[in-house]
Scaffold this motif. Sequence first.
Motif, PDB file in Angstrom:
ATOM      1  N   ASP A  86       0.833  -1.215   0.000  1.00 38.70           N
ATOM      2  CA  ASP A  86       0.000   0.000   0.000  1.00 38.70           C
ATOM      3  C   ASP A  86       0.864   1.260   0.000  1.00 38.70           C
ATOM      4  OD1 ASP A  86       0.835  -0.532   2.587  1.00 38.70           O
ATOM      5  OD2 ASP A  86      -1.171  -0.503   3.479  1.00 38.70           O
ATOM      6  N   ILE A  87       1.898   1.246   0.832  1.00 37.30           N
ATOM      7  CA  ILE A  87       2.786   2.416   0.879  1.00 37.30           C
ATOM      8  C   ILE A  87       3.516   2.597  -0.457  1.00 37.30           C
ATOM      9  CG2 ILE A  87       4.902   3.319   1.966  1.00 37.30           C
ATOM     10  CD1 ILE A  87       2.425   3.735   3.694  1.00 37.30           C
ATOM     11  N   ALA A  88       3.882   1.495  -1.094  1.00 40.63           N
ATOM     12  CA  ALA A  88       4.592   1.593  -2.378  1.00 40.63           C
ATOM     13  C   ALA A  88       3.689   2.201  -3.461  1.00 40.63           C
ATOM     14  CB  ALA A  88       5.105   0.224  -2.821  1.00 40.63           C
ATOM     15  N   ILE A  89       2.423   1.796  -3.482  1.00 36.20           N
ATOM     16  CA  ILE A  89       1.491   2.373  -4.459  1.00 36.20           C
ATOM     17  C   ILE A  89       1.405   3.888  -4.233  1.00 36.20           C
ATOM     18  CG2 ILE A  89      -0.928   2.467  -5.212  1.00 36.20           C
ATOM     19  CD1 ILE A  89      -1.062  -0.569  -4.348  1.00 36.20           C
ATOM     20  N   LEU A  90       1.245   4.275  -2.964  1.00 35.75           N
ATOM     21  CA  LEU A  90       1.127   5.702  -2.641  1.00 35.75           C
ATOM     22  C   LEU A  90       2.430   6.467  -2.881  1.00 35.75           C
ATOM     23  CD1 LEU A  90      -1.051   5.455   0.581  1.00 35.75           C
ATOM     24  CD2 LEU A  90      -1.718   6.545  -1.575  1.00 35.75           C
ATOM     25  N   ALA A  91       3.561   5.815  -2.634  1.00 37.31           N
ATOM     26  CA  ALA A  91       4.848   6.473  -2.886  1.00 37.31           C
ATOM     27  C   ALA A  91       4.993   6.776  -4.375  1.00 37.31           C
ATOM     28  CB  ALA A  91       6.003   5.600  -2.397  1.00 37.31           C
ATOM     29  N   GLY A  92       4.570   5.838  -5.215  1.00 37.37           N
ATOM     30  CA  GLY A  92       4.591   6.076  -6.656  1.00 37.37           C
ATOM     31  C   GLY A  92       3.665   7.223  -7.030  1.00 37.37           C
ATOM     32  N   ASP A  93       2.452   7.187  -6.517  1.00 36.54           N
ATOM     33  CA  ASP A  93       1.492   8.273  -6.780  1.00 36.54           C
ATOM     34  C   ASP A  93       2.064   9.612  -6.329  1.00 36.54           C
ATOM     35  OD1 ASP A  93      -0.238   6.286  -7.595  1.00 36.54           O
ATOM     36  OD2 ASP A  93      -1.467   6.323  -5.777  1.00 36.54           O
ATOM     37  N   GLY A  94       2.656   9.602  -5.131  1.00 33.11           N
ATOM     38  CA  GLY A  94       3.206  10.832  -4.562  1.00 33.11           C
ATOM     39  C   GLY A  94       4.333  11.395  -5.408  1.00 33.11           C
ATOM     40  N   LEU A  95       5.177  10.514  -5.944  1.00 27.04           N
ATOM     41  CA  LEU A  95       6.297  10.984  -6.764  1.00 27.04           C
ATOM     42  C   LEU A  95       5.810  11.557  -8.093  1.00 27.04           C
ATOM     43  CD1 LEU A  95       8.964   8.196  -6.122  1.00 27.04           C
ATOM     44  CD2 LEU A  95       9.201  10.627  -5.559  1.00 27.04           C
ATOM     45  N   LEU A  96       4.859  10.894  -8.716  1.00 26.80           N
ATOM     46  CA  LEU A  96       4.327  11.407  -9.984  1.00 26.80           C
ATOM     47  C   LEU A  96       3.702  12.786  -9.759  1.00 26.80           C
ATOM     48  CD1 LEU A  96       3.548  11.164 -12.968  1.00 26.80           C
ATOM     49  CD2 LEU A  96       1.516   9.871 -12.287  1.00 26.80           C
ATOM     50  N   ASN A  97       2.901  12.880  -8.712  1.00 24.33           N
ATOM     51  CA  ASN A  97       2.234  14.150  -8.417  1.00 24.33           C
ATOM     52  C   ASN A  97       3.245  15.242  -8.064  1.00 24.33           C
ATOM     53  OD1 ASN A  97      -0.867  14.920  -7.757  1.00 24.33           O
ATOM     54  ND2 ASN A  97       0.534  16.143  -6.515  1.00 24.33           N
ATOM     55  N   LEU A  98       4.231  14.879  -7.254  1.00 25.23           N
ATOM     56  CA  LEU A  98       5.243  15.859  -6.842  1.00 25.23           C
ATOM     57  C   LEU A  98       6.019  16.385  -8.053  1.00 25.23           C
ATOM     58  CD1 LEU A  98       6.621  17.405  -4.572  1.00 25.23           C
ATOM     59  CD2 LEU A  98       8.043  15.390  -4.109  1.00 25.23           C
ATOM     60  N   ALA A  99       6.285  15.503  -9.006  1.00 28.65           N
ATOM     61  CA  ALA A  99       6.996  15.936 -10.218  1.00 28.65           C
ATOM     62  C   ALA A  99       6.222  17.060 -10.910  1.00 28.65           C
ATOM     63  CB  ALA A  99       7.182  14.752 -11.166  1.00 28.65           C
ATOM     64  N   PHE A 100       4.920  16.886 -11.038  1.00 25.66           N
ATOM     65  CA  PHE A 100       4.112  17.936 -11.674  1.00 25.66           C
ATOM     66  C   PHE A 100       4.039  19.182 -10.794  1.00 25.66           C
ATOM     67  CE2 PHE A 100       2.477  14.410 -14.323  1.00 25.66           C
ATOM     68  CZ  PHE A 100       2.632  14.996 -15.569  1.00 25.66           C
ATOM     69  N   GLU A 101       3.967  18.999  -9.479  1.00 23.38           N
ATOM     70  CA  GLU A 101       3.963  20.166  -8.589  1.00 23.38           C
ATOM     71  C   GLU A 101       5.225  20.998  -8.789  1.00 23.38           C
ATOM     72  OE1 GLU A 101       2.476  19.595  -4.356  1.00 23.38           O
ATOM     73  OE2 GLU A 101       2.635  17.503  -4.966  1.00 23.38           O
ATOM     74  N   ILE A 102       6.362  20.312  -8.858  1.00 18.28           N
ATOM     75  CA  ILE A 102       7.643  21.013  -9.013  1.00 18.28           C
ATOM     76  C   ILE A 102       7.687  21.762 -10.344  1.00 18.28           C
ATOM     77  CG2 ILE A 102      10.120  20.617  -9.398  1.00 18.28           C
ATOM     78  CD1 ILE A 102       9.853  18.267  -7.345  1.00 18.28           C
ATOM     79  N   MET A 103       7.227  21.111 -11.402  1.00 15.22           N
ATOM     80  CA  MET A 103       7.265  21.757 -12.716  1.00 15.22           C
ATOM     81  C   MET A 103       6.319  22.959 -12.756  1.00 15.22           C
ATOM     82  SD  MET A 103       7.817  18.548 -15.376  1.00 15.22           S
ATOM     83  CE  MET A 103       6.418  17.512 -14.910  1.00 15.22           C
ATOM     84  N   LEU A 104       5.141  22.793 -12.176  1.00 14.80           N
ATOM     85  CA  LEU A 104       4.167  23.899 -12.161  1.00 14.80           C
ATOM     86  C   LEU A 104       4.640  25.044 -11.280  1.00 14.80           C
ATOM     87  CD1 LEU A 104       0.927  21.732 -12.030  1.00 14.80           C
ATOM     88  CD2 LEU A 104       1.404  23.466 -13.780  1.00 14.80           C
ATOM     89  N   GLU A 105       5.228  24.695 -10.146  1.00 16.37           N
ATOM     90  CA  GLU A 105       5.762  25.700  -9.231  1.00 16.37           C
ATOM     91  C   GLU A 105       6.832  26.535  -9.945  1.00 16.37           C
ATOM     92  OE1 GLU A 105       5.095  26.504  -5.963  1.00 16.37           O
ATOM     93  OE2 GLU A 105       6.651  28.040  -6.234  1.00 16.37           O
ATOM     94  N   THR A 106       7.681  25.871 -10.699  1.00 11.72           N
ATOM     95  CA  THR A 106       8.723  26.577 -11.447  1.00 11.72           C
ATOM     96  C   THR A 106       8.100  27.519 -12.473  1.00 11.72           C
ATOM     97  OG1 THR A 106      10.090  24.595 -11.215  1.00 11.72           O
ATOM     98  CG2 THR A 106      10.851  26.247 -12.776  1.00 11.72           C
ATOM     99  N   ALA A 107       7.122  27.004 -13.217  1.00 13.54           N
ATOM    100  CA  ALA A 107       6.453  27.840 -14.225  1.00 13.54           C
ATOM    101  C   ALA A 107       5.769  29.036 -13.572  1.00 13.54           C
ATOM    102  CB  ALA A 107       5.436  27.010 -15.001  1.00 13.54           C
ATOM    103  N   ALA A 108       5.108  28.796 -12.426  1.00 13.61           N
ATOM    104  CA  ALA A 108       4.366  29.862 -11.752  1.00 13.61           C
ATOM    105  C   ALA A 108       5.312  30.929 -11.193  1.00 13.61           C
ATOM    106  CB  ALA A 108       3.500  29.275 -10.634  1.00 13.61           C
ATOM    107  N   SER A 109       6.442  30.488 -10.643  1.00 15.69           N
ATOM    108  CA  SER A 109       7.320  31.476 -10.014  1.00 15.69           C
ATOM    109  C   SER A 109       8.185  32.204 -11.042  1.00 15.69           C
ATOM    110  CB  SER A 109       8.184  30.842  -8.917  1.00 15.69           C
ATOM    111  OG  SER A 109       9.050  29.897  -9.479  1.00 15.69           O
ATOM    112  N   LYS A 110       8.568  31.521 -12.113  1.00 14.44           N
ATOM    113  CA  LYS A 110       9.400  32.189 -13.130  1.00 14.44           C
ATOM    114  C   LYS A 110       8.558  32.951 -14.152  1.00 14.44           C
ATOM    115  CE  LYS A 110      13.560  29.603 -12.588  1.00 14.44           C
ATOM    116  NZ  LYS A 110      14.974  29.881 -12.806  1.00 14.44           N
ATOM    117  N   LYS A 111       7.248  32.692 -14.143  1.00 14.92           N
ATOM    118  CA  LYS A 111       6.353  33.363 -15.116  1.00 14.92           C
ATOM    119  C   LYS A 111       6.924  33.268 -16.526  1.00 14.92           C
ATOM    120  CE  LYS A 111       3.089  35.528 -12.476  1.00 14.92           C
ATOM    121  NZ  LYS A 111       1.887  34.691 -12.498  1.00 14.92           N
TER     122      LYS A 111
END
Lengths: 290, 290
Positions: A104-129
Amino acid sequence: MKELLNKRIDIINSELKKYLSPVYPEIIYEAMGYSVFAGGKRMRPLLLLGACEAVGGNVDDALPFACAIEMIHTYTLIHDDLPAMDNDDYRRGKLTCHKKYSEDIAILAGDGLLNLAFEIMLETAASKKDFRYVDAALTIGNLCGVKGTVGGQTADLLSENKKADEKTLMYIHDKKTAALIQAALKAGAIIGGGSEEDIGRLEAIGYDMGIAFQIKDDILDITSTTEILGKPVGSDYKNNKTTYVSVFGMEKAQKDYEMLSERAARGLKDFSDNSSFLYEYSKLLTARIN
Amino acid sequence: MKELLNKRIDIINSELKKYLSPVYPEIIYEAMGYSVFAGGKRMRPLLLLGACEAVGGNVDDALPFACAIEMIHTYTLIHDDLPAMDNDDYRRGKLTCHKKYSEDIAILAGDGLLNLAFEIMLETAASKKDFRYVDAALTIGNLCGVKGTVGGQTADLLSENKKADEKTLMYIHDKKTAALIQAALKAGAIIGGGSEEDIGRLEAIGYDMGIAFQIKDDILDITSTTEILGKPVGSDYKNNKTTYVSVFGMEKAQKDYEMLSERAARGLKDFSDNSSFLYEYSKLLTARIN
């Protein structure tokens, strides 16, 4: 080269560590970090940084995306290793995420990493405009979703225990392996401000490099030793997997591998004044013995 | 209201269908579509559209994000239902994704939906060249990742078979349920061009609404019937789950539910000239009997 390579790996690792610093509920961050730091060679992040540099960009600008693509790569490994998928207990000589933690933790860790990757990319786009980051994130998103790695893994599962034809094999190798390598090169080139032509050239080189990398993988499964490879040799054969070697034979596999890796190297050799890191690293990559 | 509600549900469904139109390898699109069309009430998309409208925006602009948030919601259900997680065979009276297809396909269908949601949001931002869409996507990303629903599901798993304390319960209800409702309202308000103040108000209302919704869920697990609920009543109790009722008692649960849903309704009643849909829908939502 060796020095710069190690320096870049260190920077990537230290950034990854920051993103994965545990807060409540700590175990999920620990599981994510465990797999991210389970011996990956940082191939995709290094290609992404190298591509950014090759088109004249600043590698620091591409660092968040380098981390994001490594997280995506890691999530695919965690989910592919699950009992319902490839059911692997070890990867690179270490326990897989679900063996170290739980399924169960492994499934969520995978989900968390995929989601975090998009968060990081979006955060970069939002802050650098800067819409370059949006385009780069979309490139990565398109190549790792159902039209990319998720589709590739699906086709791979469907072809289990039956002989896949050439078309299916090439689809799997393209989507499951080449897609993320292409994504790294293309996204890096976009972030670096490359021209349409440069971006297209690096994308094409990514395809050659990715397929060459996978053919070599298929070859090594037969010719290497468990010690060198860090995983059991002959596992493709044992698991009845269709590989480039099983479809085309060892001779053609070797020939195509050489053709593709040479074509990729040729494309990078005189790419630009700033492409020497990417060129040298791509040679290291295709010459891999494990 | 009823007519507009049905019209919006139809539009959301027809857009979702377009995004999930199958290509090779078809089975993964079919599995994704199966779960997306397994009887969801489109609550989060409707809230997102309503919030966009409430701040004076055009609901058509928010449609891609409405679909994206429904895909994210669906992916969490598919993964939560897996044998290694809650191990549910049925949801809303239909077979869960892994029972209808298989466990490997269900894991990939979840991954595919999460990824596709981000692709859709990024594609919208890239084509409209408007940073509001980047901010809205980041809002959703932050609230559904490891700091949101993934964290909430982790804490929920950790609290299984032991009595969670108040703080843990509130963390779970906040992150696992309220987060995506907040995300819907906040993202809708951002896309609609709402002021900082409006966005903040809708975010706070989303929290009240989300917690009220979850308390009601906990209450219905005890007071409803299997027929009305579409799932076995008493399953929380049977599975030894900590709920709002088990921690605070039925009386306080009922009181807090009423206080939160009334506060949310009050906040929406005079929110703006365009908030009547959102107000009416929120009343429907908190008055739910299943």
